[in-house]
Design an enzyme around this catalytic site. Structure first.
Site, PDB file in Angstrom:
ATOM      1  N   LYS A 190       0.853  -1.185   0.000  1.00 44.10           N
ATOM      2  CA  LYS A 190       0.000   0.000   0.000  1.00 44.10           C
ATOM      3  C   LYS A 190       0.886   1.232   0.000  1.00 44.10           C
ATOM      4  CE  LYS A 190      -4.490   0.409   0.143  1.00 44.10           C
ATOM      5  NZ  LYS A 190      -5.393  -0.509  -0.543  1.00 44.10           N
ATOM      6  N   GLY A 237     -24.528   2.314   0.804  1.00 42.62           N
ATOM      7  CA  GLY A 237     -23.438   2.979   0.082  1.00 42.62           C
ATOM      8  C   GLY A 237     -23.585   2.712  -1.409  1.00 42.62           C
ATOM      9  N   GLY A 256     -21.914   3.858  -4.140  1.00 42.03           N
ATOM     10  CA  GLY A 256     -20.785   4.466  -4.838  1.00 42.03           C
ATOM     11  C   GLY A 256     -20.336   3.637  -6.028  1.00 42.03           C
ATOM     12  N   HIS A 257     -19.033   3.675  -6.305  1.00 44.05           N
ATOM     13  CA  HIS A 257     -18.479   2.978  -7.470  1.00 44.05           C
ATOM     14  C   HIS A 257     -18.766   1.475  -7.449  1.00 44.05           C
ATOM     15  CE1 HIS A 257     -16.154   6.692  -7.844  1.00 44.05           C
ATOM     16  NE2 HIS A 257     -16.143   6.380  -9.120  1.00 44.05           N
ATOM     17  N   VAL A 258     -18.845   0.890  -6.242  1.00 46.38           N
ATOM     18  CA  VAL A 258     -19.137  -0.546  -6.147  1.00 46.38           C
ATOM     19  C   VAL A 258     -20.625  -0.766  -5.845  1.00 46.38           C
ATOM     20  CG1 VAL A 258     -18.599  -2.715  -4.996  1.00 46.38           C
ATOM     21  CG2 VAL A 258     -16.797  -1.018  -5.307  1.00 46.38           C
TER      22      VAL A 258
HETATM   23  P1  NAD Z   1     -17.066   5.290  -3.239  1.00 44.38           P
HETATM   24  O1  NAD Z   1     -16.403   6.414  -2.512  1.00 44.38           O
HETATM   25  O2  NAD Z   1     -17.235   5.345  -4.719  1.00 44.38           O
HETATM   26  O3  NAD Z   1     -18.541   5.061  -2.631  1.00 44.38           O
HETATM   27  C1  NAD Z   1     -18.844   5.101  -1.281  1.00 44.38           C
HETATM   28  C2  NAD Z   1     -20.306   5.550  -1.167  1.00 44.38           C
HETATM   29  O4  NAD Z   1     -20.683   5.451   0.195  1.00 44.38           O
HETATM   30  C3  NAD Z   1     -20.526   7.010  -1.587  1.00 44.38           C
HETATM   31  O5  NAD Z   1     -21.679   7.110  -2.405  1.00 44.38           O
HETATM   32  C4  NAD Z   1     -20.717   7.735  -0.247  1.00 44.38           C
HETATM   33  O6  NAD Z   1     -21.590   8.861  -0.345  1.00 44.38           O
HETATM   34  C5  NAD Z   1     -21.330   6.632   0.588  1.00 44.38           C
HETATM   35  N1  NAD Z   1     -21.131   6.772   2.026  1.00 44.38           N
HETATM   36  C6  NAD Z   1     -20.089   7.327   2.704  1.00 44.38           C
HETATM   37  N2  NAD Z   1     -20.287   7.230   4.027  1.00 44.38           N
HETATM   38  C7  NAD Z   1     -21.460   6.563   4.183  1.00 44.38           C
HETATM   39  C8  NAD Z   1     -22.199   6.140   5.320  1.00 44.38           C
HETATM   40  N3  NAD Z   1     -21.781   6.373   6.572  1.00 44.38           N
HETATM   41  N4  NAD Z   1     -23.353   5.472   5.109  1.00 44.38           N
HETATM   42  C9  NAD Z   1     -23.816   5.239   3.839  1.00 44.38           C
HETATM   43  N5  NAD Z   1     -23.164   5.636   2.741  1.00 44.38           N
HETATM   44  C10 NAD Z   1     -22.009   6.288   2.908  1.00 44.38           C
HETATM   45  O7  NAD Z   1     -16.290   3.969  -2.783  1.00 44.38           O
HETATM   46  P2  NAD Z   1     -16.291   2.559  -3.511  1.00 44.38           P
HETATM   47  O8  NAD Z   1     -15.155   2.516  -4.467  1.00 44.38           O
HETATM   48  O9  NAD Z   1     -17.668   2.230  -3.977  1.00 44.38           O
HETATM   49  O10 NAD Z   1     -15.889   1.617  -2.300  1.00 44.38           O
HETATM   50  C11 NAD Z   1     -16.836   1.272  -1.302  1.00 44.38           C
HETATM   51  C12 NAD Z   1     -16.156   0.383  -0.255  1.00 44.38           C
HETATM   52  O11 NAD Z   1     -15.656  -0.789  -0.890  1.00 44.38           O
HETATM   53  C13 NAD Z   1     -14.955   1.027   0.446  1.00 44.38           C
HETATM   54  O12 NAD Z   1     -14.895   0.540   1.771  1.00 44.38           O
HETATM   55  C14 NAD Z   1     -13.777   0.500  -0.340  1.00 44.38           C
HETATM   56  O13 NAD Z   1     -12.581   0.485   0.432  1.00 44.38           O
HETATM   57  C15 NAD Z   1     -14.253  -0.908  -0.646  1.00 44.38           C
HETATM   58  N6  NAD Z   1     -13.609  -1.493  -1.819  1.00 44.38           N
HETATM   59  C16 NAD Z   1     -13.720  -0.905  -3.043  1.00 44.38           C
HETATM   60  C17 NAD Z   1     -13.106  -1.485  -4.150  1.00 44.38           C
HETATM   61  C18 NAD Z   1     -13.223  -0.880  -5.525  1.00 44.38           C
HETATM   62  O14 NAD Z   1     -12.890  -1.578  -6.504  1.00 44.38           O
HETATM   63  N7  NAD Z   1     -13.693   0.355  -5.662  1.00 44.38           N
HETATM   64  C19 NAD Z   1     -12.368  -2.673  -3.993  1.00 44.38           C
HETATM   65  C20 NAD Z   1     -12.293  -3.272  -2.733  1.00 44.38           C
HETATM   66  C21 NAD Z   1     -12.909  -2.666  -1.652  1.00 44.38           C
END
Ligand code: NAD
Length: 330
Positions: free
Chosen positions: A50, A154, A156-158
């Site tokens: 990391k 949540g 977001g992207h996932v």
């Molecule tokens: P992101 O920032 O695109 O999305 C996160 C979403 O959660 C946002 O829409 C945000 O508004 C919302 N959010 C923030 N705080 C919140 C809360 N307290 N309650 C409800 N919603 C809330 O992130 P992402 O890329 O979708 O990742 C989501 C999680 O998955 C993270 O923990 C990340 O570490 C993990 N993750 C992501 C990936 C990836 O490929 N993007 C891979 C492995 C793990």
């Protein structure tokens, strides 16, 4: 950690605010350890790493300073000679990876246009979908999602592509986000909108935490009504003892570093000699379901939690190979 891993250590570059450099180093080490387990359980020939770019509280970087920071970071990565390969993470994106690529070739997650694998999130979502099916199979005896009630916390992207896939599979969705603008997405999905706190404790079949870590702790777990939890968020458990609490309550929990490995699996395909192929990445990501089934079986046999079984599997794969008898005799 000594291991049989032959490939480089892979893990994102995070840009985040820390109170002091010790906190940043602690975070980098904790996250790198998590990446080591994630890659080992996914059967990838990679170690975990990391990178952290520390921001002081209250600082924001303008475009020039940001570019300079990523160039510096790229030069540091380059000096490691390929033992660490970086990628995007929280606070960084494909544009930043393109800047890093000006200083080193040891960077992944570049846009598809630049020959990379692009945004890993859709693969993470696909892997979580398969983890949810395996978790439902364990909790309810069937992996079918038709008619299952699922809360995605949540969007977001996932979380959003995951919710779309779940809706397509016929699940009854509850969705939540702190960003109320995401409410429109809920309407498009035909999902019920709730506050994040209500969605976490909703009377649904499964909760999928897809935002922050640390959401499962000794105060929140007793409030859960869902008999199953499987989602994308990293470090969902406040500490390891929460895995036992979930078990005592009869809640099936999919270890996060198993469920959310799709993104790293996709990036690992980019590093293969044959080059990136989305079909190979998809096929490997779908294997997450069977990996999780094995972990649930191991846990049941050993009378432990899925967390303990997943960690044991990672250690087994990281253990240095014993010298064969013939080599030992020489
Ligand atoms: P992101 O920032 O695109 O999305 C996160 C979403 O959660 C946002 O829409 C945000 O508004 C919302 N959010 C923030 N705080 C919140 C809360 N307290 N309650 C409800 N919603 C809330 O992130 P992402 O890329 O979708 O990742 C989501 C999680 O998955 C993270 O923990 C990340 O570490 C993990 N993750 C992501 C990936 C990836 O490929 N993007 C891979 C492995 C793990």
């Amino acid at each position: 950690m000594h291991s049989t891993v032959r490939g480089p250590s892979l893990g994102g570059c995070r840009m985040w605010t820390y109170d002091d450099s010790r906190a940043a180093v602690r975070d980098a080490l904790r996250l790198a350890e998590g990446m080591t387990y994630k890659s080992a359980v996914a059967g990838l020939p990679l170690g975990g790493g990391k990178g952290v770019i520390m921001l002081r509280p209250g600082t924001t970087l303008d475009a020039r300073a940001r570019k300079a920071a990523f160039l510096d970071f790229g030069e540091t990565v380059d000096r490691l000679g390929g033992t660490y390969v970086t990628a995007e993470d929280v606070g960084t994106g494909p544009k930043d990876m393109s800047v890093i690529a000006q200083a080193t070739r040891h960077v992944t997650g570049l846009s598809r246009r630049r020959g990379g694998s692009g945004d890993p999130s859709p693969y993470t979502a696909l892997g979580v979908l398969h983890a949810i099916e395996a978790t439902c199979e364990r909790a309810f005896g069937s992996p079918a999602l038709e008619g299952r009630s699922i809360a995605v916390v949540g969007l977001g992207h996932v979380g959003l592509p995951l919710a779309r896939r779940l809706a397509k599979a016929g699940a009854k969705l509850v969705v939540a986000d702190i960003d109320r603008a995401k409410r429109e997405e809920a309407a498009r999905l035909g999902a019920r909108w709730m506050t994040p706190a209500k969605a976490m404790t909703a009377a649904v079949d499964l909760v999928a935490p897809c935002a922050l870590g640390g959401v499962l702790h000794h105060d929140s777990v007793p409030e859960l009504q869902a008999p199953a939890v499987a989602g994308a968020a990293n470090n969902q458990l406040a500490d390891e003892s929460v895995a036992e609490l979930l078990q005592r309550r009869g809640i099936v929990w999919a270890p996060d570093f198993v469920a959310n490995a799709g993104g790293i699996i996709n990036i690992a395909v980019e590093l293969e000699p044959a080059g990136y192929d989305p079909r190979r990445a998809e096929a490997r990501t779908r294997e997450i379901g069977d990996t999780l089934r094995r972990i649930f079986d191991d846990a049941e046999r050993a009378g432990t939690t899925p967390l303990a079984a997943a960690t044991a599997l990672a250690h087994e794969r990281l253990r240095p190979a014993r010298p064969s008898r013939r080599r030992a005799a020489r």
